[in-house]
Design a protein around this motif. Structure first.
Motif, mmCIF file in Angstrom:
data_model
loop_
_atom_site.group_PDB
_atom_site.id
_atom_site.type_symbol
_atom_site.label_atom_id
_atom_site.label_comp_id
_atom_site.label_asym_id
_atom_site.label_seq_id
_atom_site.Cartn_x
_atom_site.Cartn_y
_atom_site.Cartn_z
ATOM 1 N N VAL A 160 0.848 -1.185 0.000
ATOM 2 C CA VAL A 160 0.000 0.000 0.000
ATOM 3 C C VAL A 160 0.887 1.240 0.000
ATOM 4 C CG1 VAL A 160 -1.712 1.306 1.266
ATOM 5 C CG2 VAL A 160 -1.866 -1.176 1.190
ATOM 6 N N ALA A 161 0.690 2.049 -1.019
ATOM 7 C CA ALA A 161 1.463 3.296 -1.140
ATOM 8 C C ALA A 161 2.948 3.045 -0.877
ATOM 9 C CB ALA A 161 0.929 4.349 -0.177
ATOM 10 N N PRO A 162 3.553 2.176 -1.659
ATOM 11 C CA PRO A 162 4.902 1.726 -1.330
ATOM 12 C C PRO A 162 5.927 2.852 -1.310
ATOM 13 C CG PRO A 162 4.313 1.088 -3.557
ATOM 14 C CD PRO A 162 3.064 1.573 -2.908
ATOM 15 N N ASN A 163 5.697 3.910 -2.072
ATOM 16 C CA ASN A 163 6.764 4.912 -2.158
ATOM 17 C C ASN A 163 6.392 6.236 -1.517
ATOM 18 O OD1 ASN A 163 4.923 5.845 -3.988
ATOM 19 N ND2 ASN A 163 6.486 6.700 -5.336
ATOM 20 N N THR A 164 5.444 6.220 -0.593
ATOM 21 C CA THR A 164 5.044 7.478 0.027
ATOM 22 C C THR A 164 6.253 8.225 0.597
ATOM 23 O OG1 THR A 164 2.882 6.609 0.567
ATOM 24 C CG2 THR A 164 3.642 8.493 1.834
ATOM 25 N N ALA A 169 -1.857 10.947 -2.868
ATOM 26 C CA ALA A 169 -1.256 11.886 -3.817
ATOM 27 C C ALA A 169 0.227 11.623 -4.009
ATOM 28 C CB ALA A 169 -1.495 13.318 -3.338
ATOM 29 N N THR A 170 0.883 11.148 -2.962
ATOM 30 C CA THR A 170 2.330 10.906 -3.078
ATOM 31 C C THR A 170 2.647 9.788 -4.068
ATOM 32 O OG1 THR A 170 2.058 9.573 -1.088
ATOM 33 C CG2 THR A 170 3.018 11.762 -0.827
ATOM 34 N N VAL A 209 5.806 1.957 -8.642
ATOM 35 C CA VAL A 209 4.511 2.381 -8.091
ATOM 36 C C VAL A 209 3.369 2.218 -9.087
ATOM 37 C CG1 VAL A 209 4.794 4.796 -8.753
ATOM 38 C CG2 VAL A 209 3.445 4.218 -6.751
ATOM 39 N N GLY A 210 3.701 2.240 -10.397
ATOM 40 C CA GLY A 210 2.658 2.130 -11.406
ATOM 41 C C GLY A 210 3.243 1.771 -12.748
ATOM 42 N N ALA A 220 9.634 18.819 -1.713
ATOM 43 C CA ALA A 220 9.877 17.725 -0.767
ATOM 44 C C ALA A 220 8.566 17.247 -0.144
ATOM 45 C CB ALA A 220 10.829 18.180 0.336
ATOM 46 N N ASN A 221 7.474 17.990 -0.363
ATOM 47 C CA ASN A 221 6.180 17.650 0.241
ATOM 48 C C ASN A 221 5.085 17.661 -0.817
ATOM 49 O OD1 ASN A 221 6.820 17.719 3.282
ATOM 50 N ND2 ASN A 221 7.709 19.617 2.505
ATOM 51 N N VAL A 222 4.070 16.856 -0.556
ATOM 52 C CA VAL A 222 2.938 16.691 -1.467
ATOM 53 C C VAL A 222 1.657 16.885 -0.658
ATOM 54 C CG1 VAL A 222 1.734 15.053 -2.960
ATOM 55 C CG2 VAL A 222 4.235 15.063 -2.890
#
Lengths: 274, 274
Positions: A33-37, A116-117, A206-207, B48-50
């Motif tokens: 889940v959201a592996p690269n946040t 979003a990340t 991620v995709g 650096a932020n989303v």
């Protein structure tokens, strides 16, 4: 409910052939889940160029045969009402669009749940046009990933991987884009199941995205690539445009996925920055 | 065609009051098409932020009273078909969405014609929550822009300017978000016509956005802000989310506007990078 024939067919092939794939995918969900946040949040990049990777969605937009083309209803016009506005009726999987994990996984993320990340990523373009010139059903194989890496270096963590098969040039001619033969079988390129298994096991991606109607190549009997990839809560993009104008390495992509509550997908604006 | 009462009302007010505004807007169109294309292409930035600035679109999403809420029709489910997919019927102006220039200008750009380079911009957040606490019909005035500039410096070229009125907190309660009184008049904040005239004349701004249902404040009789701004081929965003979590200065925004052919607008994924 009107059940499209294609969905009925898929149900059968999944019950026969897809259980292992679905099982393997489900086992990986918790970790993926959201592996690269964190990676995305830590990343810094800059850009000087902007390239749109999105097709226009019109009434003649080619759609997967299970779905209907979009319908626009004009609600008001400048001439009559001082305001121009339409109502749209369209399948989530129309135009350049996202397949959310829930499209193929009962417990997968809906499109509004994708963080979003995960929508901003460095991306690689794998050019398989030479293979497609010989075989329109060609697939991205693990060797295509490795060939890209020999030239550009290892796939960045949190990357997206896009197939450039040259198919985008057919978008304006729906019959050539869908490319359905007289027995109903579709013919166009896609990712092989082995390639997404390789990416899941060996890389942090991620995709994935394709310039055709489906992550699986046209004649796939069981959507094995979808069934391997999406249940791990990674996204897929179909009908990407203009991949010849994107650099094969070094660019970032922004995936403007709509937040339809409980949605299985939706039309995206997709823009490359480099 | 079923003509919503609100559109009929707008037609009358435009014919009485809006001609000057429309004329002024039309005169500026030639100079204003994609005003910051070159600027965006030359810009470099890093993040650096989303931060997601997008509301979820569900069946209970608040919509402007002229429009109907969205309708989802499930076409297939995992349980029955092995695939999950829906068909959506929705007004272009649903959820966090773009008003394209064509929404208020017969010769304005459709949403699919807005160049990708206009969809990535540095943005300013003007916080008018204190004014709104005293008057829910408060407007962003030129003084609010100047106050922001005294603190953060002149608006960057090619910027987007967003109003943070605190209204986003009402989104989950549609009646409070729409805020229609017993005589049918809406009450919520927006940009004053004078402010967009100031931005057009004195600054280089590519788009504006609000956390309410309309660029104009609720009781506007003539959509004067829409009629001043959109015909110059600049975009507007309505129903922005999470503006308290975006920095007032120094961030970039990505506007994931769908490419509906000939569309007057559409749901967007909007993400801040900083």
């Amino acid at each position: 409910m009107c059940l499209p024939q294609t969905f009925a067919s898929v149900e059968k092939t999944i019950s026969r052939r897809g259980l292992f794939k679905l099982g393997a995918g489900a086992a990986a969900v918790a970790a993926a889940v959201a592996p690269n946040t964190t990676l995305a949040q830590q990343r810094r990049f800059s850009f000087a160029n902007v390239q749109d990777l999105t097709h226009v969605i019109g009434l003649d937009t080619p759609v997967y045969p299970a779905f209907s083309p979009p319908v626009y209803k004009t609600l008001a016009t400048i001439e009559e009402n001082g305001i121009y506005a339409n109502q749209l009726t369209l399948a989530e999987h129309t135009g350049t669009h996202m397949d959310a994990p829930a499209h193929f996984a009962a417990n997968g993320l809906y499109i509004d749940q994708i963080p979003a990340t995960s929508l901003i990523a460095p991306f690689a373009v794998l050019d398989i046009k030479a293979k497609v010139a010989r075989d329109v059903d060609a697939e991205v194989e693990p060797d295509d990933v490795l060939a890209w890496e020999r030239r550009y270096g290892r796939l960045p963590d949190g990357a997206a991987v896009f197939m450039n098969s040259g198919w985008g040039a057919r978008y304006a001619t729906p019959s050539a884009f869908v490319n359905q033969d007289s027995s109903g079988v579709l013919h166009f390129p896609g990712f092989s199941p082995e390639t997404v298994e390789f990416l899941l096991a060996e890389r942090n991606v991620v995709g994935i995205g394709v310039d055709t109607l489906s992550l699986d190549h046209g004649p796939s009997p069981d959507f094995a690539t979808h069934n391997t990839w999406l249940p791990t809560n990674r996204w897929g993009i179909e009908n990407l445009a203009n991949l010849d104008s994107a650099p094969p390495s070094g660019a970032f992509v922004f995936v403007g996925a709509p937040k339809f509550a409980g949605g299985s997908g939706g039309p995206c604006r997709i823009i490359a920055l480099y």
